[in-house]
Write a protein that holds these residues in place. Structure first.
Motif, PDB file in Angstrom:
ATOM      1  N   THR A   1      28.073  -3.827  17.902  1.00  0.00           N
ATOM      2  CA  THR A   1      29.228  -3.146  17.333  1.00  0.00           C
ATOM      3  C   THR A   1      28.768  -2.269  16.175  1.00  0.00           C
TER       4      THR A   1
ATOM      5  N   THR B   1      36.670  -1.279  21.416  1.00  0.00           N
ATOM      6  CA  THR B   1      37.791  -2.048  20.877  1.00  0.00           C
ATOM      7  C   THR B   1      37.420  -2.794  19.598  1.00  0.00           C
ATOM      8  N   GLN B   2      36.134  -2.868  19.257  1.00  0.00           N
ATOM      9  CA  GLN B   2      35.698  -3.564  18.047  1.00  0.00           C
ATOM     10  C   GLN B   2      35.721  -2.666  16.812  1.00  0.00           C
ATOM     11  N   PHE B   3      36.171  -1.419  16.959  1.00  0.00           N
ATOM     12  CA  PHE B   3      36.273  -0.500  15.837  1.00  0.00           C
ATOM     13  C   PHE B   3      37.685  -0.556  15.242  1.00  0.00           C
ATOM     14  N   GLU B   4      37.852   0.076  14.102  1.00  0.00           N
ATOM     15  CA  GLU B   4      39.150   0.187  13.448  1.00  0.00           C
ATOM     16  C   GLU B   4      39.406   1.642  13.077  1.00  0.00           C
ATOM     17  N   GLY B   5      40.628   2.102  13.314  1.00  0.00           N
ATOM     18  CA  GLY B   5      40.998   3.454  12.921  1.00  0.00           C
ATOM     19  C   GLY B   5      40.172   4.519  13.615  1.00  0.00           C
TER      20      GLY B   5
ATOM     21  N   THR C   1      36.538   6.772  13.822  1.00  0.00           N
ATOM     22  CA  THR C   1      35.112   6.756  13.501  1.00  0.00           C
ATOM     23  C   THR C   1      34.466   7.998  14.094  1.00  0.00           C
TER      24      THR C   1
ATOM     25  N   LYS D   1      40.650   3.870  17.540  1.00  0.00           N
ATOM     26  CA  LYS D   1      41.130   2.535  17.914  1.00  0.00           C
ATOM     27  C   LYS D   1      42.586   2.380  17.476  1.00  0.00           C
TER      28      LYS D   1
ATOM     29  N   ASP E   1      46.218  -0.067  17.216  1.00  0.00           N
ATOM     30  CA  ASP E   1      46.534  -1.444  16.865  1.00  0.00           C
ATOM     31  C   ASP E   1      46.902  -2.295  18.077  1.00  0.00           C
TER      32      ASP E   1
ATOM     33  N   ALA F   1      41.500   1.670  22.848  1.00  0.00           N
ATOM     34  CA  ALA F   1      40.578   2.548  22.130  1.00  0.00           C
ATOM     35  C   ALA F   1      40.171   3.687  23.049  1.00  0.00           C
TER      36      ALA F   1
ATOM     37  N   ARG G   1      34.093   6.764   8.611  1.00  0.00           N
ATOM     38  CA  ARG G   1      35.285   6.038   9.063  1.00  0.00           C
ATOM     39  C   ARG G   1      36.486   6.453   8.219  1.00  0.00           C
TER      40      ARG G   1
END
Length: 448
Positions: free
Chosen positions: A53, A67-71, A73, A121, A123, A127, A447
């Protein structure tokens, strides 16, 4: 009026053009594959690439990991490949005489390989990502008039992909992804042509003073381009909080290259060919097509976060080089197809790496890998003096802020013992190559 045996003129035509379309390697990955789409992964010899990740190159390496990211990138990578290839053998012409010319000098050079990726990604567990990268390519060039000029001069192959991927969490620990690949292949390749040997093969022209090996050199340059489309799928499984497993598969991509053959024929040779209706149309500039299939790639990766600071990772990849069985050249004019057998074999890539979080700002990494060649001594040419090779990699990440990471990587690649021994059109070239490659990379991930 001079009549050439049909098999002789077709043999040289096939030899000239098919040899000009042989694809070669930059000696940094087996065949003409480029792995360099992530500086962070390069620092650990691409160990665990399908499972790791935090690296948005997963858009093309294993979309399920997105799917292991946030917002949002965004990542940009640049790897400079410093290749060295020097021939240390000998060559003889059709009479068994030493070939004139140098050893070709250093056929390598410094080539940048960029990549750019973006992941969004949501909520709800979905993603999406996009990536531009170069999965295959080469750039080599020998000196004019070198001893292997009838086998290779310039090789410039560029394949660029646009990958659009999507992924979804099926559970808290399992995700799947899929991607579509739009690809562009551009090829420019060249070599010298031994027209003197062709003229000597015909009793009617044998008395001519330039009808002997190395006495009437010509040149051919082939350019071609085409688009292709493929797909990839992946899965990512996290059996525990500290262990992750990833599997991805990239499809073969077919290209029907369309381009031109540009011939340079000495004036005295052109006059001989032009004197007969049977040969007047030979070695004329015109259109050509050639089929190329880039291989499928199966990747399996694993990571283990042994402690809060230390992690180990490993990879196995299988590249389906058996897709490259031959190169078949089709001419716009009535000449028959020219066919060059490759008979490449599928290859394995093994890597093992580790990361250590030195402090809040710096993470260090390193790795080793072993990369098999798809070639054999029977089909190895100066365009591809390829052999099994070992990778030695180091790298680091500097977390400049909560939103920005800067990555650095270095890899040294050493082939085992590349040798060639082939004969075409009466010319033989044999001996070892001295070669290696150094890879220097830098990337940034932001990010937001």
């Amino acid at each position: 009026m001079h009549h050439f045996p049909r098999n002789s003129r077709h043999s040289l035509l096939a030899l000239a053009v098919t040899g000009a379309l042989v694809f070669a390697s930059n000696a940094h990955a087996a065949g003409f594959q480029l792995k360099e789409n992530s500086v962070r992964s390069m620092g650990s010899a691409f160990a665990g690439t399908a499972a790791k990740t935090g690296d948005s190159s997963v858009v093309a390496n294993n979309p399920a990991v997105m799917t292991q990211f946030e917002g949002n990138t965004f990542q940009i990578d640049v790897t400079a490949i410093d290749l060295s290839y020097e021939f240390e053998g000998t060559a003889t012409d059709a009479f068994g005489r030493p070939m004139t010319g140098s050893n070709g000098g250093d056929a390598g050079g410094l080539t940048p390989v960029p990549a750019m990726s973006y992941i969004r990604k949501f909520d709800n567990g979905l993603a999406f990502g996009a990536m531009v990268s170069a999965p295959f390519g080469l750039k080599t060039e020998y000196e004019d008039g070198w001893v292997g000029r009838y086998f290779a001069h310039t090789s410039d192959v560029r394949i660029v992909d646009l990958t659009l991927s999507g992924a979804i969490d099926l559970s808290d620990r399992f995700s799947v992804g899929i991607g579509l690949i739009a690809s562009r292949a551009d090829v420019t390749l060249s070599r010298s042509i031994d027209f003197g040997t062709l003229l000597y093969s015909n009793p009617a022209t044998r008395p001519l003073p330039f009808a002997q090996p190395q006495a009437a050199d010509g040149f051919v340059s082939v350019e071609g381009a085409e688009n292709g489309f493929g797909w990839l799928v992946g899965m990512h499984f996290r059996p525990t909080d500290n262990v992750a497993l990833g599997v991805s598969y990239r499809s073969e991509i077919d290209y029907e290259l369309t381009g031109t053959a540009d011939w340079t024929v000495p004036g005295n040779v052109a006059a001989v060919f032009g004197s007969s209706p049977a040969t007047a149309a030979l070695f004329q500039d015109g259109n050509v097509t050639a089929d190329l299939t880039t291989p499928s790639i199966l990747q399996v990766g694993a990571t283990w976060q042994a402690t809060d600071r230390f992690a180990v990772m490993g990879s196995w990849a299988r590249t389906g080089w058996e897709s490259l069985r031959e190169v078949r050249i089709r001419f716009e004019n009535p000449d028959p197809d020219a066919v060059e057998p490759f008979d490449w074999k599928n290859t394995n890539f093994y890597s093992l790496g580790a990361e250590f979080k030195l402090n809040d700002a710096w993470t260090l990494r390193g790795g080793v890998a072993y990369d098999e060649t798809p070639t054999s001594i029977e089909h190895r040419t100066p365009r591809l003096p390829d052999d099994d090779r070992t990778w030695y990699s180091i790298g680091a990440t500097w977390q400049a802020s909560d939103a920005l990471d800067i990555n650095f990587g270095f890899t040294h690649i050493k082939p085992d013992d590349p040798r060639i021994d082939i004969t075409e059109g009466g010319t033989r070239i044999a001996g070892p190559y001295s070669g290696s490659a150094n890879l220097y990379g830098v990337s940034a991930q932001y990010r937001f």
